[in-house]
Design an enzyme around this catalytic site. Structure first.
Site, short mmCIF file in Angstrom:
data_model
loop_
_atom_site.label_atom_id
_atom_site.label_comp_id
_atom_site.label_asym_id
_atom_site.label_seq_id
_atom_site.Cartn_x
_atom_site.Cartn_y
_atom_site.Cartn_z
N SER A 349 -3.48 -1.99 -8.39
CA SER A 349 -2.04 -1.85 -8.51
C SER A 349 -1.56 -2.41 -9.85
CB SER A 349 -1.34 -2.49 -7.31
OG SER A 349 -0.02 -2.03 -7.19
N ASP A 469 -2.23 7.58 -1.45
CA ASP A 469 -1.46 6.48 -2.03
C ASP A 469 -0.11 7.02 -2.50
OD1 ASP A 469 -0.44 4.29 -3.33
OD2 ASP A 469 -2.28 3.84 -4.44
N HIS A 499 -3.06 2.75 -0.52
CA HIS A 499 -3.05 1.79 -1.62
C HIS A 499 -3.98 0.62 -1.27
CE1 HIS A 499 -1.15 0.39 -5.29
NE2 HIS A 499 -0.85 -0.78 -4.74
#
Length: 760
Positions: A349, A469, A499
Site C-alpha cells: 500500500s 483490490d 488489499h
C-alpha cells in the site's frame, strides 16, 4: 494443497551432491538409491539418538514401515519413494490421502521418481514446501540442524536462517535530508529504526518506507474526513495544462563531526514478517517513516518527491553520501559501516507506493523493490476521470486526510506545542491545492504521478497486486508495469485477493522466490535463477498459478448490449438515500441484487471469454441535465464456486521465519460457492468524457458517445457463464453522493462492451 513451484533452481548431480554434503548429508554417488535415501531419512531425525524409532513411524506400503523396508532386500520403487516423500513433507497417509498416485496428481507434485536421479530428488525434496508452508530445509534449520553462527549458508540459491535473532542489534539514527519541508530554516532530520544481526560481514538492507510506523493520528484523521453528500459541480469548459518539474534538493555540507558510539536504542517496532524472514538470513531491516512523522522533522507532504527524497536520503546514508546523527542535538555523526550499501524496499500500500517513487529517482544503491498493492499515480487513487472517487472502503478520505493520519509529530505533545500552528497552515495549503471541488487533474496531482518518471527506473522490480483490490485499484499496477523500461528485470504477481499480503500463502512459493532474487541482487550470489515476468492466479479453480506474458492485450472482442433505451434515475427517496449514505455496503448489496437505480444487462456467454486488460464500455448516453456521472460494474454473475478475496488461516503458527522466530500463520484464499464476483468497475464525470485534460459541456438531452475504461484485470469466464453489466450514477462507496433529480438514458443499440482477449 497444490504445488506451484517457481523458486526451485534445477541443479546438476554434482552440485546437488556438493550442497547436500555442505549440510551434513552423508550421501555417496557410488551407493545405491536405497542406501542414499535411508541415509537422508535418518539425517532428518537428528534430534533422536536412535533414528530407528522415527524411521519406524514412516510407511513404505500399507503393510510395511520404513525401518522394515530398509532392513529388507526389497528394491526401491516409485511407489515407495513417493510415499516416503509425501510423509517427510508432512502429509499423513489415511488422513491427507489414501491413494498416493491420485494425491500426487492433485498436488501437481514437482518430483518424478527416477532411481538414477535419487541425489537430485533428495536435493529437490529439501527445497520443496511442506504441508506447513515451509520448505523442508527451512523446517530443519528452524529446528537447529544448522547452528546460528551469524554467517551465510546457502542452499539452492537461497540464504538459510543461520543468523542469531536472539542477539539482534536495535538502534536509531537520524539522517539529514536535503529538505526543509516545514520551512523552518533547518534541514529535515529523518528517524531510522535499524534491526540487524551481529555479523562480521557487510550486510544488505531491507528498507520499509512506512509513513505509518511511528504512529497514526486516527482522531485527526476522522475529524478531517469529508462528507460525500454534495451536488456534482458543473465545471466550466476548459483545457487543463501541467508541466513536468524536476525535484531539486537543497544543498548539504560534508560533516566534520566526530563519530559517535552511543546510539539510541529501542526494544520493539511493529515489523513485517517477510522482513523478519530475511533478518534471520543475514539481511538488516530498517524502518523509515519519513518527513513529518514522530521522531523526524518536517511537514508531511504526502506523495510528492520531497517525501520520496526523505527516504532516498537514507539510501544515500547507507552508501556514504549523506550524514546521520546520533541524536537531534547533532553533536556526533554515525556511519553505516555495517552495510554493504545494497538495498531492497518492501511493504504494501503506502509502503509499496514509496518504493515505486524511490525507484523512479534512479538512486544508486537501490537494487530491487518489492512493492505490494502500490500506488503509481495519486490522482488515480483519490480521483477518477474528473471525479472525486474515494478508495474502496474509505468514503470521505482524501490526501489531506491521509496527511492528518500520518503526521505523527502531533502525537508528541512538545512537537504539537511548537509546530502545530505552522502545520495547520501547510495543511490548509495542501487542502486547497488538491481541489476537491472539481475532481480535476492538476499540477498538485501531476507532481504525485510517478508514471512520468518510470523511464528512470534502473533497479529490479517485483510487484504484487490483488485483482479484487478496490482500495489501490488494479490500474495502479497495470500502468506502472506497462511503463517500465524494457532494459530492467521485472516481475508481477497478480492474485485474486483484495488489499492483502501474499508471502505466507500455501499455494505459491513467493517467499522463497524473493530469497533467490535477493541473494542474486544484494549478495551477488550467482544462482542461475530465472523467474517469469508475470505469474497470475487462475480464478477458475483453487491454488493454481500460471505464467503469463503480458498484462493487457490488443486483441478485442465486442459484445453487443441489446436494443433497448434504458433510463437510469439518479434520485433516491430521502429515507433510501440516507440509509445508503449511512452504510455503503447496504447500497452495494442492493446494487448487485438489481434493486438500486440502474440499467442492467446480462450476457450469456456462448464460448469462453479470457479477459486480459482494460475492458471499455462504449456507450451512447444522454443526460436530462447539464451534468452527470456514470458508474459501471462488470460481474461474473450466478451461483458457482469462486475464490474468496480474503485469505483465511489454514494453521496458526506453522511458519517459523527463523529458528523459533517470528512465527506466522499459513494462509490461502478459500474456494467456495457464492452468487457473483466483481470483475471490474469504473467511474466518470461525463464532462471529462474525452480525456482528463479536457472539460466539456454536457448538452441537455443530446446524445454523446462515451468511452468508459474500466479497471484492468485478467479473468477467465467460461462458456455458459453470465456476464452482468450494471450501469448507474451515484456510487455510495466511491463517488460524491449527488441526489439531484436528473437521469441518464443509454441507447443499447449503439453501445458495446469492448473486451481485451487473452491469446492461448
Amino acid at each position: 494443497m497444490r504445488y506451484n513451484q517457481f523458486s526451485y533452481i534445477p541443479t546438476s548431480l554434482e552440485r546437488a551432491a556438493e550442497e547436500l554434503k555442505e549440510l551434513g548429508f552423508d550421501l555417496d554417488l557410488q551407493k545405491t538409491a536405497k542406501v542414499n535415501l535411508e541415509s537422508f531419512l535418518r539425517k532428518l531425525f537428528f534430534h533422536y539418538p536412535d533414528s530407528d524409532y522415527p524411521l519406524s513411524h514412516l510407511i513404505t506400503k500399507n503393510d510395511m514401515d520404513a525401518l522394515s523396508f530398509f532392513q529388507s532386500e526389497q528394491e526401491l520403487s516409485k511407489e515407495v519413494f513417493d510415499l516416503l516423500a509425501l510423509q517427510v513433507l508432512g502429509f499423513i497417509p489415511g488422513v491427507d490421502f489414501t491413494e498416493a498416485d491420485a494425491f500426487l496428481d492433485k498436488l501437481a507434485f514437482p518430483i518424478h521418481f527416477d532411481e538414477t536421479e535419487i541425489i537430485k530428488h533428495i536435493h529437490h525434496i529439501l527445497a520443496t514446501r511442506c504441508k506447513s508452508g515451509m520448505t523442508l530445509i527451512d523446517d530443519l534449520v528452524s529446528q537447529g540442524m544448522l547452528t546460528m553462527d551469524n554467517d551465510y549458508h546457502f542452499f539452492n540459491g537461497k540464504s538459510l536462517a543461520t543468523f542469531d535473532t536472539s542477539q539482534l542489534i536495535r538502534e536509531v539514527v537520524y539522517v539529514e535530508a536535503p529538505l526543509d519541508t516545514d520551512q523552518d530554516g533547518q534541514l529535515d532530520l529523518i528517524k531510522v529504526n535499524i534491526i540487524r544481526p551481529q555479523s562480521q560481514k557487510p550486510l544488505p538492507t531491507l528498507m520499509t518506507p512506512s509513513p505509518y510506523h511511528q504512529g497514526i493520528n486516527e482522531v485527526a484523521n476522522d475529524k478531517k474526513l469529508y462528507r460525500m453528500e454534495k451536488e456534482l459541480v458543473v465545471k466550466k469548459r476548459r483545457q487543463i495544462t501541467v508541466e513536468d518539474r524536476d525535484f531539486i534538493p537543497l544543498e548539504t555540507q560534508p560533516c566534520k563531526l566526530p563519530i559517535g558510539q552511543n546510539l539510541e536504542i529501542f526494544s520493539y517496532i511493529n515489523s513485517y514478517s517477510l522482513n523478519d524472514y530475511f533478518l534471520a538470513r543475514g539481511f538488516a531491516n530498517i524502518y523509515v517513516s519519513g518527513v513529518g512523522t514522530a521522531g523526524s522533522t518536517g511537514f508531511m507532504t504526502s506523495g510528492d518527491y520531497a517525501q520520496i527524497e526523505s527516504f532516498k536520503a537514507v539510501i544515500d546514508w547507507l552508501n556514504g553520501r549523506a550524514t546521520a546523527y546520533t541524536s537531534h542535538s547533532k553533536t556526533h555523526q554515525v556511519r553505516a559501516d555495517w552495510a554493504n550499501g545494497l538495498v531492497c524496499t518492501t511493504g504494501k500500500s503506502y509502503l509499496g507506493t514509496m518504493s515505486t517513487g524511490l525507484a523512479t529517482t534512479g538512486v544508486d544503491g537501490l537494487a530491487m523493490i518489492i512493492a505490494e498493492s502500490a500506488i503509481s499515480s495519486w490522482y488515480n487513487y483519490y480521483r477518477e476521470n474528473g471525479l472525486v472517487c474515494s478508495p474502496g472502503g474509505y468514503p470521505g478520505e482524501d490526501l489531506d486526510v491521509l496527511t492528518e493520519l500520518t503526521y505523527s509529530r502531533n502525537l508528541l505533545a512538545g512537537d504539537y506545542l511548537r509546530h502545530n500552528d505552522r502545520y495547520q497552515e501547510l495543511l490548509n495549503q495542501q487542502s486547497q491545492a488538491l481541489d476537491r471541488q472539481s475532481g480535476d487533474y492538476n499540477q498538485f496531482w501531476h507532481d504525485r504521478n510517478y508514471l512520468k518518471n518510470a523511464h528512470q527506473i534502473k533497479c529490479d522490480v517485483v510487484y504484487t497486486h490483488g485483482l479484487q483490490d478496490w482500495n489501490v485499484k488494479p490500474r495502479q499496477v497495470y500502468e506502472i508495469v506497462n511503463a517500465l523500461p524494457s532494459t530492467i528485470n521485472k516481475h508481477l504477481f497478480l492474485h485474486q485477493g483484495e488489499h492483502v499480503y501474499m508471502h505466507n500463502w500455501q499455494s505459491i512459493d513467493f517467499r522463497e522466490s524473493m530469497n533467490v532474487l535477493l541473494c542474486q541482487k544484494l549478495l551477488g550470489l550467482a544462482n542461475d535463477f530465472s523467474l517469469p515476468e508475470m505469474i497470475w492466479q487462475d480464478n477458475t479453480c483453487p491454488q493454481n498459478w500460471q505464467e503469463r506474458k503480458v498484462f493487457g492485450t490488443s486483441t478485442i472482442k465486442e459484445l453487443d448490449l441489446g436494443q433497448e433505451l434504458l433510463l437510469i434515475d439518479n434520485h433516491y427517496g430521502e429515507d433510501e438515500f440516507k440509509a445508503y449514505g449511512k452504510d455503503f455496503r447496504a447500497f452495494k448489496a442492493a446494487l448487485f441484487k438489481g434493486k438500486a437505480n440502474q440499467a442492467l444487462v446480462d450476457i450469456l456467454l456462448e464460448e469462453d471469454l479470457p479477459i486480459n486488460g482494460e475492458i471499455v464500455l462504449q456507450l451512447k448516453v444522454k443526460s436530462s441535465e447539464n451534468k452527470g456521472l456514470l458508474s459501471a460494474q462488470i460481474l461474473d454473475y450466478g451461483k458457482k464456486k469462486r475464490l474468496g478475496d480474503l485469505p483465511i488461516a489454514l494453521t496458526q503458527s506453522s511458519i517459523d521465519n527463523g529458528q523459533n522466530f517470528s512465527r506466522e500463520p499459513l494462509k490461502e484464499l478459500p474456494f467456495r460457492e457464492d452468487s457473483y464476483r466483481v470483475i471490474s468497475k469504473g467511474f466518470m464525470n461525463l464532462q471529462n468524457r474525452n480525456n482528463l485534460s479536457s472539460i466539456e459541456t454536457i448538452p441537455n438531452n443530446k446524445w454523446m458517445t462515451v468511452r468508459l475504461p474500466l479497471q484492468p484485470t485478467i479473468y477467465h469466464l467460461e462458456k455458459g457463464d453470465t456476464l452482468r453489466v450494471i450501469l448507474y450514477t451515484t456510487d455510495f462507496e466511491h463517488t460524491v453522493r449527488d441526489n439531484s433529480n436528473y437521469a441518464l438514458t443509454i441507447d443499447l443499440s449503439q453501445s458495446q462492451l469492448i473486451v481485451p482477449i487473452a491469446s492461448n
